[in-house]
Design a protein around this motif. Structure first.
Motif: not given
Length: 207
Positions: A29, A70, A73, A77, A117, A131, A145, A148
């Protein structure tokens, strides 16, 4: 090269168990193309295994895979949010990006960030790279978040359970999704061509 990566991922997963699931999904991710189409189904297969030495729990595979995805990602981000925008603006001209292009990207994430997302997590290839632009556009991090996590959870359930049900035939899942990769790439290329033609037409009208 892809086969080498897949075989390496399977080796890591078989040796590290749940930690391997978390680590590989986090890496996948974070813009590094380790296919979750191999990680999660193989984790599901290990959950169905009768061998106690390798056996995993399917629910834990799904939850840990979701958390790993997560985590990776969110890391990307923040990389995009902290350092991505200045870098993109610095090389915007070489990348053929204007200020209006960056503003358009910001607007898309402001308007449709939740949908982007969420649904990107269900799309091969795109899920790996979405991301970073979300961070660059500074989409609301809490919404990013949450959506995702939900999208990653659905993806983990689908692939983990499929691997569990198919057992030793879990590799067929990756073969099927590999075909889906071509459709995703074709769709992205189609959108790029559409955007380019539309831009040319608008430019011709203004001139």
């Amino acid at each position: 090269m892809i086969e080498f990566i897949v075989n390496w991922a399977i080796y890591v997963l078989s040796k590290l168990g749940y930690f391997g699931v978390f680590s590989l999904m986090a890496i996948e991710s974070a813009c590094i193309p380790i296919p979750s189409e191999a990680i999660l189904p193989f984790g599901g297969f290990l959950a169905s295994s009768a061998n106690p030495a390798n056996k995993l729990n399917l629910i834990l595979v799904i939850l840990i895979g979701t958390l790993g995805g997560t985590f990776g990602s969110v890391c990307m981000y923040y990389i995009g949010a902290k350092g991505g925008r200045p870098l993109v603006e610095k090389y915007a001209e070489k990348l053929r990006l204007s200020k209006s292009h960056l503003e358009m990207s910001d607007n898309y994430f402001n308007k449709y960030g939740e949908k982007i997302a969420f649904f990107s997590r269900l799309l091969p290839i795109i899920r790996t790279f979405i991301s970073l632009p979300a961070g660059i556009s500074k989409m609301d991090v809490k919404k990013f978040t949450f959506y995702t996590f939900v999208g990653s959870l659905i993806w983990s359930v689908l692939l983990g359970y499929a691997g569990y049900v198919m057992g030793e035939n879990w590799t067929k899942i990756r073969q099927w999704l590999h075909i889906a990769d071509y459709f995703v790439v074709a769709a992205v290329l189609g959108l790029i061509v559409y955007w380019y033609v539309r831009r040319k037409k608008k430019k011709a009208v203004t001139e």
